[in-house]
Motif scaffolding. Structure first.
Motif, PDB file in Angstrom:
ATOM      1  N   GLY A 193     -19.131  19.086  31.494  1.00 21.68           N
ATOM      2  CA  GLY A 193     -19.167  18.551  32.844  1.00 21.68           C
ATOM      3  C   GLY A 193     -18.922  19.566  33.927  1.00 21.68           C
ATOM      4  O   GLY A 193     -19.118  19.288  35.103  1.00 21.68           O
ATOM      5  N   GLU A 194     -18.509  20.773  33.553  1.00 21.53           N
ATOM      6  CA  GLU A 194     -18.225  21.826  34.538  1.00 21.53           C
ATOM      7  C   GLU A 194     -19.501  22.608  34.847  1.00 21.53           C
ATOM      8  O   GLU A 194     -20.269  22.914  33.953  1.00 21.53           O
ATOM      9  CB  GLU A 194     -17.149  22.759  33.983  1.00 21.53           C
ATOM     10  N   VAL A 195     -19.673  22.957  36.119  1.00 22.74           N
ATOM     11  CA  VAL A 195     -20.831  23.750  36.533  1.00 22.74           C
ATOM     12  C   VAL A 195     -20.407  25.210  36.631  1.00 22.74           C
ATOM     13  O   VAL A 195     -19.402  25.530  37.278  1.00 22.74           O
ATOM     14  CB  VAL A 195     -21.390  23.269  37.888  1.00 22.74           C
ATOM     15  N   SER A 196     -21.148  26.093  35.947  1.00 26.88           N
ATOM     16  CA  SER A 196     -20.815  27.527  35.948  1.00 26.88           C
ATOM     17  C   SER A 196     -22.109  28.315  35.841  1.00 26.88           C
ATOM     18  O   SER A 196     -23.096  27.865  35.265  1.00 26.88           O
ATOM     19  CB  SER A 196     -19.892  27.865  34.768  1.00 26.88           C
ATOM     20  N   ASP A 197     -22.072  29.534  36.422  1.00 26.93           N
ATOM     21  CA  ASP A 197     -23.243  30.408  36.303  1.00 26.93           C
ATOM     22  C   ASP A 197     -22.947  31.525  35.311  1.00 26.93           C
ATOM     23  O   ASP A 197     -21.817  31.671  34.813  1.00 26.93           O
ATOM     24  CB  ASP A 197     -23.659  30.967  37.658  1.00 26.93           C
ATOM     25  N   ILE A 198     -23.975  32.348  35.040  1.00 24.55           N
ATOM     26  CA  ILE A 198     -23.844  33.402  34.031  1.00 24.55           C
ATOM     27  C   ILE A 198     -22.784  34.414  34.442  1.00 24.55           C
ATOM     28  O   ILE A 198     -21.922  34.791  33.640  1.00 24.55           O
ATOM     29  CB  ILE A 198     -25.208  34.097  33.821  1.00 24.55           C
ATOM     30  N   ASP A 199     -22.832  34.874  35.706  1.00 26.73           N
ATOM     31  CA  ASP A 199     -21.893  35.911  36.147  1.00 26.73           C
ATOM     32  C   ASP A 199     -20.448  35.455  36.035  1.00 26.73           C
ATOM     33  O   ASP A 199     -19.567  36.212  35.601  1.00 26.73           O
ATOM     34  CB  ASP A 199     -22.213  36.315  37.594  1.00 26.73           C
ATOM     35  N   THR A 200     -20.184  34.225  36.424  1.00 25.23           N
ATOM     36  CA  THR A 200     -18.804  33.718  36.377  1.00 25.23           C
ATOM     37  C   THR A 200     -18.292  33.646  34.951  1.00 25.23           C
ATOM     38  O   THR A 200     -17.182  34.099  34.633  1.00 25.23           O
ATOM     39  CB  THR A 200     -18.737  32.337  37.034  1.00 25.23           C
ATOM     40  N   LEU A 201     -19.118  33.075  34.049  1.00 24.86           N
ATOM     41  CA  LEU A 201     -18.684  32.923  32.662  1.00 24.86           C
ATOM     42  C   LEU A 201     -18.498  34.277  31.991  1.00 24.86           C
ATOM     43  O   LEU A 201     -17.509  34.508  31.278  1.00 24.86           O
ATOM     44  CB  LEU A 201     -19.720  32.094  31.895  1.00 24.86           C
ATOM     45  N   MET A 202     -19.433  35.225  32.215  1.00 25.01           N
ATOM     46  CA  MET A 202     -19.320  36.537  31.586  1.00 25.01           C
ATOM     47  C   MET A 202     -18.162  37.339  32.173  1.00 25.01           C
ATOM     48  O   MET A 202     -17.513  38.114  31.470  1.00 25.01           O
ATOM     49  CB  MET A 202     -20.629  37.308  31.768  1.00 25.01           C
ATOM     50  N   LYS A 203     -17.863  37.135  33.463  1.00 25.14           N
ATOM     51  CA  LYS A 203     -16.728  37.833  34.060  1.00 25.14           C
ATOM     52  C   LYS A 203     -15.418  37.367  33.427  1.00 25.14           C
ATOM     53  O   LYS A 203     -14.514  38.172  33.170  1.00 25.14           O
ATOM     54  CB  LYS A 203     -16.718  37.597  35.568  1.00 25.14           C
ATOM     55  N   LYS A 204     -15.320  36.064  33.153  1.00 26.48           N
ATOM     56  CA  LYS A 204     -14.122  35.554  32.482  1.00 26.48           C
ATOM     57  C   LYS A 204     -13.975  36.153  31.095  1.00 26.48           C
ATOM     58  O   LYS A 204     -12.879  36.568  30.683  1.00 26.48           O
ATOM     59  CB  LYS A 204     -14.190  34.026  32.398  1.00 26.48           C
ATOM     60  N   ALA A 205     -15.077  36.195  30.352  1.00 29.67           N
ATOM     61  CA  ALA A 205     -15.022  36.783  29.002  1.00 29.67           C
ATOM     62  C   ALA A 205     -14.654  38.253  29.073  1.00 29.67           C
ATOM     63  O   ALA A 205     -13.903  38.770  28.226  1.00 29.67           O
ATOM     64  CB  ALA A 205     -16.365  36.592  28.296  1.00 29.67           C
ATOM     65  N   ASP A 206     -15.156  38.958  30.098  1.00 26.99           N
ATOM     66  CA  ASP A 206     -14.856  40.380  30.247  1.00 26.99           C
ATOM     67  C   ASP A 206     -13.380  40.599  30.572  1.00 26.99           C
ATOM     68  O   ASP A 206     -12.750  41.527  30.067  1.00 26.99           O
ATOM     69  CB  ASP A 206     -15.741  40.961  31.352  1.00 26.99           C
ATOM     70  N   ILE A 207     -12.814  39.724  31.422  1.00 29.42           N
ATOM     71  CA  ILE A 207     -11.378  39.823  31.742  1.00 29.42           C
ATOM     72  C   ILE A 207     -10.548  39.617  30.478  1.00 29.42           C
ATOM     73  O   ILE A 207      -9.582  40.335  30.214  1.00 29.42           O
ATOM     74  CB  ILE A 207     -11.011  38.795  32.821  1.00 29.42           C
TER      75      ILE A 207
END
Length: 558
Positions: free
Chosen positions: A519-533
């Motif tokens: 149900g959450e809306v997310s884009d590629i950059d946001t999700l990959m930035k979280k994984a990178d952090i």
């Protein structure tokens, strides 16, 4: 005056009717001749276009696609040649490179390229020959380095024999022997360090240290008895000649490093040439495809013009509508169907059927062409989405898949997790074992990741260098953490030796995990930035661990 005979008048009328019927019949004959001529001309044009496509355009497109594939195979053979470490490996790689070059040349001859493409292939051949000579010279220098090391070991054996003969003549002999041996062992350690050096500045630092040790060796020899000193000084001179003089070990190692650099530079140049050739072949294929579309458009426009002419003919000769309609149904309708099928042939293949006449045979031949082109396009698409080293998905395939998973119609359906994976201290691994061993290690890691993440919905890809990433649809944060632990266990089971790692004697990995909840809306950059952090948090915490972005946020909240 006699009146004209009624019979003669009737005969005159009958003659006029015959003339009218003859004129009408002549018009019908002219019409049929015109229709037949037009049909024959259009069919000959269609036959000519299809023959041109079948015997010229189609083979040229096929050969262009084959040339692109052969250029990819040539790149693999180039890597084999560059990574060869023995004369036998070099000869095998040279044979493979020449084989791929010949195959590429054959495909170029079939495709009838211009002189520019053939000149480019000739340049690639010449550069390959130059690279082969460079590698041959590099291997010769490496062999000379090995010989120098053996000669140095033999000098050590001679020195031990001399000390053995003179021990006891003076009280200092035993002590001097120990000092000499310790200094020589330090020299040997520096010699082996020279063999693993990959930078010229490091080599010069080692050379300075070796010169100091050689000076120390001379001072030790000066303190020995005169008889032993007379025999040691020539050996010391021989050691100096082996190490630092012209054609000595250090000079050979410096030449070896320069040869390696030149070989790498020439390899990159050849790669660019092969890439240019591949781009040219792809452009050639696109031009042929455009030529095909133009021919189909020309044929379609000709059919529409012909239909307009037929409509006018039907209006003028309404009495022959049935005959003309039969001809139209039998010939023109089939020609229109053929044109539509040719126009749609590049979109989807047509099921072949038994040939009954020339048009059916053309249908069958064009169906086979459509299947061939679709197969070639699929192969090229697969190559463009696959990493050439590990044979798993590349960054482009990963981006496409993740964009699909994050699309608006899938956002509210399920959770989605991403795992970012980085090999710990991989630069040190390459520096220690060489890039060829580094490539093998990446291949093993990719294989273990593929076996661990076995699912039709999951995806593992190589993002570049030593970094991998996994897409886990339908995985919650807890499930993704469990998968990350399984991945770490699999890499540990691979048991890949890494003596220069600062945390283990085997290769380890660090992982960062991020989850987009249902149900959450997310884009590629946001999700990959979280994984990178999360990944960098794992590295900062000592590596060889997996961290979920939610765990970091919980720690920060506390």
């Amino acid at each position: 005056m006699n009146k004209p005979s009624p019979i003669k008048k009737t005969g005159y009328k009958q003659l006029s009717l015959i003339k009218k019927l003859a004129i009408l019949l002549l018009m019908v004959i002219v019409l049929f001749i015109g229709i037949g001529t037009l049909l024959q001309t259009k069919l000959e044009q269609t036959q000519s276009i299809l023959n041109d496509l079948t015997f010229n355009t189609i083979p040229a497109m096929t050969n262009a696609n084959q040339s692109a594939i052969k250029s990819s195979e040539l790149l693999s053979a180039l890597e084999l040649l560059t990574s060869s470490n023995t004369p036998v490996e070099r000869r095998i790689a040279e044979f493979e490179v020449n084989k791929k070059l010949n195959e590429t040349q054959e495909q170029a001859n079939k495709a009838s390229y211009s002189q520019n493409e053939f000149h480019l292939l000739k340049t690639i051949q010449e550069e390959m020959n130059n690279l082969n000579r460079l590698i041959d010279t590099k291997l010769d220098v490496a062999e000379q380095i090995t010989k120098k090391r053996k000669e140095l070991a033999e000098l050590k054996y001679k020195t031990d024999s001399m000390y053995k003969e003179h021990i006891g003549q003076t009280p200092l002999d035993e002590m001097q022997k120990t000092k000499w041996n310790m200094t020589f062992l330090e020299l040997m350690m520096l010699v082996y360090e020279v063999g693993s050096t990959v930078k010229l500045n490091e080599l010069r630092d080692i050379q300075h240290t070796i010169e100091l040790e050689l000076s120390h060796l001379d001072s030790i020899s000066e303190e020995t008895s005169p008889a032993l000193k007379a025999q040691l000084l020539p050996l010391n001179t021989a050691i100096i000649n082996l190490l630092i003089r012209e054609q000595g070990l250090l000079a050979l190692q410096e030449n070896h490093l320069k040869m390696i650099g030149r070989a790498r530079g020439r390899e990159h140049f050849i790669r660019n040439l092969i890439s240019d050739y591949s781009n040219i072949t792809n452009q050639f294929s696109l031009n042929k495809n455009q030529y095909l579309k133009d021919k189909i458009l020309t044929l379609s426009n000709g059919v529409y013009t012909q239909e307009a002419w037929f409509v006018g003919g039907f209006i003028l000769l309404a009495a022959m509508i049935c005959t003309i309609l039969a001809l139209y149904t039998h010939a023109i309708k089939r020609l229109r169907i053929l044109t539509r099928r040719i126009h749609n042939m590049t979109a989807e293949p047509v099921t072949s059927h038994s040939s009954k006449d020339e048009i059916d045979e053309l249908f069958h031949a064009f169906d086979q062409f459509s299947d061939t082109i679709n197969t070639q396009n699929q192969r090229l698409k697969t190559l463009s989405l696959t990493d050439s080293l590990t044979n798993i998905a590349n960054r482009r395939a990963f981006d496409q898949r993740l964009a699909y998973e994050l699309s608006s119609d899938r956002v509210i359906q399920t959770d989605l997790s991403v795992v970012l994976i980085d090999v710990d201290f991989f630069k040190q691994y390459n520096d220690t074992y060489g890039h060829a061993s580094g490539d093998e290690a990446l291949q093993k890691i990719a294989m273990m990741l593929s076996h661990t993440i076995q699912s039709s919905t999951n995806m593992i890809a190589r993002c570049g260098g030593e970094e991998f990433v996994a897409i886990l649809p339908n995985k919650t944060a807890k499930e993704a953490n469990l998968v990350a632990q399984h991945i770490m266990q699999a890499i540990n089971l691979a048991n890949i030796k890494h003596s220069m790692s600062k945390i283990s004697d085997r290769i380890t990995i660090s992982l960062g995990v991020a989850t987009r909840i249902k149900g959450e809306v997310s884009d590629i950059d946001t999700l990959m930035k979280k994984a990178d952090i999360a990944l960098y948090y794992s590295k900062n915490q000592g590596r060889n661990r997996a961290t979920h972005i939610d765990d970091i946020e919980e720690v920060q909240d506390n």
